[in-house]
Design a protein around this motif. Sequence first.
Motif, PDB file in Angstrom:
ATOM      1  N   ALA A   1     -36.957  53.543  41.345  1.00 31.72           N
ATOM      2  CA  ALA A   1     -37.103  54.545  42.489  1.00 31.72           C
ATOM      3  C   ALA A   1     -36.091  54.439  43.642  1.00 31.72           C
ATOM      4  O   ALA A   1     -35.942  53.356  43.824  1.00 31.72           O
ATOM      5  CB  ALA A   1     -38.375  54.645  42.734  1.00 31.72           C
ATOM      6  N   PRO A   2     -35.583  55.845  44.177  1.00 34.76           N
ATOM      7  CA  PRO A   2     -34.836  55.621  45.396  1.00 34.76           C
ATOM      8  C   PRO A   2     -35.754  55.419  46.453  1.00 34.76           C
ATOM      9  O   PRO A   2     -37.013  55.872  46.645  1.00 34.76           O
ATOM     10  CB  PRO A   2     -34.172  56.826  45.234  1.00 34.76           C
ATOM     11  CG  PRO A   2     -35.166  57.812  44.419  1.00 34.76           C
ATOM     12  CD  PRO A   2     -35.850  57.000  43.530  1.00 34.76           C
ATOM     13  N   LEU A   3     -35.378  54.596  47.395  1.00 37.57           N
ATOM     14  CA  LEU A   3     -36.108  54.200  48.282  1.00 37.57           C
ATOM     15  C   LEU A   3     -35.485  54.885  49.689  1.00 37.57           C
ATOM     16  O   LEU A   3     -34.409  55.113  49.778  1.00 37.57           O
ATOM     17  CB  LEU A   3     -36.114  52.718  48.816  1.00 37.57           C
ATOM     18  CG  LEU A   3     -36.832  51.851  47.790  1.00 37.57           C
ATOM     19  CD1 LEU A   3     -36.679  50.395  48.247  1.00 37.57           C
ATOM     20  CD2 LEU A   3     -38.162  52.285  47.456  1.00 37.57           C
ATOM     21  N   LYS A   4     -36.337  55.294  50.565  1.00 39.98           N
ATOM     22  CA  LYS A   4     -36.111  56.111  51.733  1.00 39.98           C
ATOM     23  C   LYS A   4     -36.803  55.555  52.860  1.00 39.98           C
ATOM     24  O   LYS A   4     -37.864  55.374  52.931  1.00 39.98           O
ATOM     25  CB  LYS A   4     -36.524  57.877  51.587  1.00 39.98           C
ATOM     26  CG  LYS A   4     -35.939  58.629  52.790  1.00 39.98           C
ATOM     27  CD  LYS A   4     -34.680  59.021  52.797  1.00 39.98           C
ATOM     28  CE  LYS A   4     -34.126  60.281  53.595  1.00 39.98           C
ATOM     29  NZ  LYS A   4     -32.774  60.107  53.857  1.00 39.98           N
ATOM     30  N   SER A   5     -35.701  54.953  53.819  1.00 36.36           N
ATOM     31  CA  SER A   5     -36.250  54.532  54.968  1.00 36.36           C
ATOM     32  C   SER A   5     -35.348  54.846  56.327  1.00 36.36           C
ATOM     33  O   SER A   5     -34.156  55.173  55.864  1.00 36.36           O
ATOM     34  CB  SER A   5     -36.702  52.905  54.864  1.00 36.36           C
ATOM     35  OG  SER A   5     -35.556  52.296  55.007  1.00 36.36           O
TER      36      SER A   5
ATOM     37  N   SER B   1     -29.198  55.167  54.780  1.00 34.46           N
ATOM     38  CA  SER B   1     -28.389  56.331  55.235  1.00 34.46           C
ATOM     39  C   SER B   1     -28.794  57.321  54.084  1.00 34.46           C
ATOM     40  O   SER B   1     -29.104  56.930  52.927  1.00 34.46           O
ATOM     41  CB  SER B   1     -27.239  56.054  55.491  1.00 34.46           C
ATOM     42  OG  SER B   1     -26.553  55.833  54.147  1.00 34.46           O
ATOM     43  N   ASP B   2     -28.502  58.672  54.362  1.00 36.55           N
ATOM     44  CA  ASP B   2     -28.650  59.603  53.621  1.00 36.55           C
ATOM     45  C   ASP B   2     -27.280  59.241  52.269  1.00 36.55           C
ATOM     46  O   ASP B   2     -27.991  59.510  51.053  1.00 36.55           O
ATOM     47  CB  ASP B   2     -28.062  60.908  53.989  1.00 36.55           C
ATOM     48  CG  ASP B   2     -29.228  61.277  54.990  1.00 36.55           C
ATOM     49  OD1 ASP B   2     -30.637  60.983  54.750  1.00 36.55           O
ATOM     50  OD2 ASP B   2     -29.312  62.398  55.748  1.00 36.55           O
ATOM     51  N   VAL B   3     -26.508  58.836  52.656  1.00 40.75           N
ATOM     52  CA  VAL B   3     -25.296  58.498  51.792  1.00 40.75           C
ATOM     53  C   VAL B   3     -25.909  57.452  50.584  1.00 40.75           C
ATOM     54  O   VAL B   3     -25.736  57.528  49.425  1.00 40.75           O
ATOM     55  CB  VAL B   3     -24.081  58.035  52.343  1.00 40.75           C
ATOM     56  CG1 VAL B   3     -23.060  57.495  51.356  1.00 40.75           C
ATOM     57  CG2 VAL B   3     -23.311  58.974  53.074  1.00 40.75           C
ATOM     58  N   GLU B   4     -26.474  56.375  51.169  1.00 38.54           N
ATOM     59  CA  GLU B   4     -27.124  55.444  50.261  1.00 38.54           C
ATOM     60  C   GLU B   4     -28.026  56.013  49.406  1.00 38.54           C
ATOM     61  O   GLU B   4     -28.122  55.721  48.270  1.00 38.54           O
ATOM     62  CB  GLU B   4     -27.561  54.157  51.166  1.00 38.54           C
ATOM     63  CG  GLU B   4     -26.638  53.504  51.973  1.00 38.54           C
ATOM     64  CD  GLU B   4     -26.961  52.485  52.945  1.00 38.54           C
ATOM     65  OE1 GLU B   4     -26.502  51.177  52.732  1.00 38.54           O
ATOM     66  OE2 GLU B   4     -27.939  52.723  53.601  1.00 38.54           O
TER      67      GLU B   4
END
Length: 174
Positions: A135-139, A143-146
């Motif tokens: 799963a991709p992590l968002k925190s 960054s948005d690019v990552e």
Amino acid sequence: GTRHNVVNNQVCVVTYKGSNTKVTGLKDIKNAGSIALADGSVPVGKYTRQAMVNSGMLENADDVSKISTTDISEALGGVEINECANVGAVAAAVAEAADEIGTVYYSDTFGYEDNLEIIEKLPNSLTGDVIYPVAPLKSDDISDVEFNASNEFIKFMSEEKAVKLFEKYHFSMS
């Protein structure tokens, strides 16, 4: 909601090449002279214990990881069990003929083709599904690019090139 199941694996009963074991699979594993078995605290140890419970070899437990190797040995008629720290240690112990039988993931037999013989691939109906999710992590630290790059990588893992690579290393697709 962003989790994806990428690949599946299977638990296998293995022996070393040339062992002449009488064991034909999990159902008669008690016939082994010795068994390399991962500790219940690691996934392959839990899956093996669950397979033994589901096949009626061990009594059911609320937490199969707590079933000790001593309890397993007693249930199997006193067979010697070498409790290993992880699946790699099990594969090495059997490949080196230190133990007659072991349980490892199918993917862990890759590279041991000259040393290990797969006696049985256990069905997931005994072990439960051996799934590797991603799963991709968002925190705030990502960054948005990552985040977008992680989504692209996840997308790549389902493409034909990646599927062929996973299959080469003995994984199947979910």
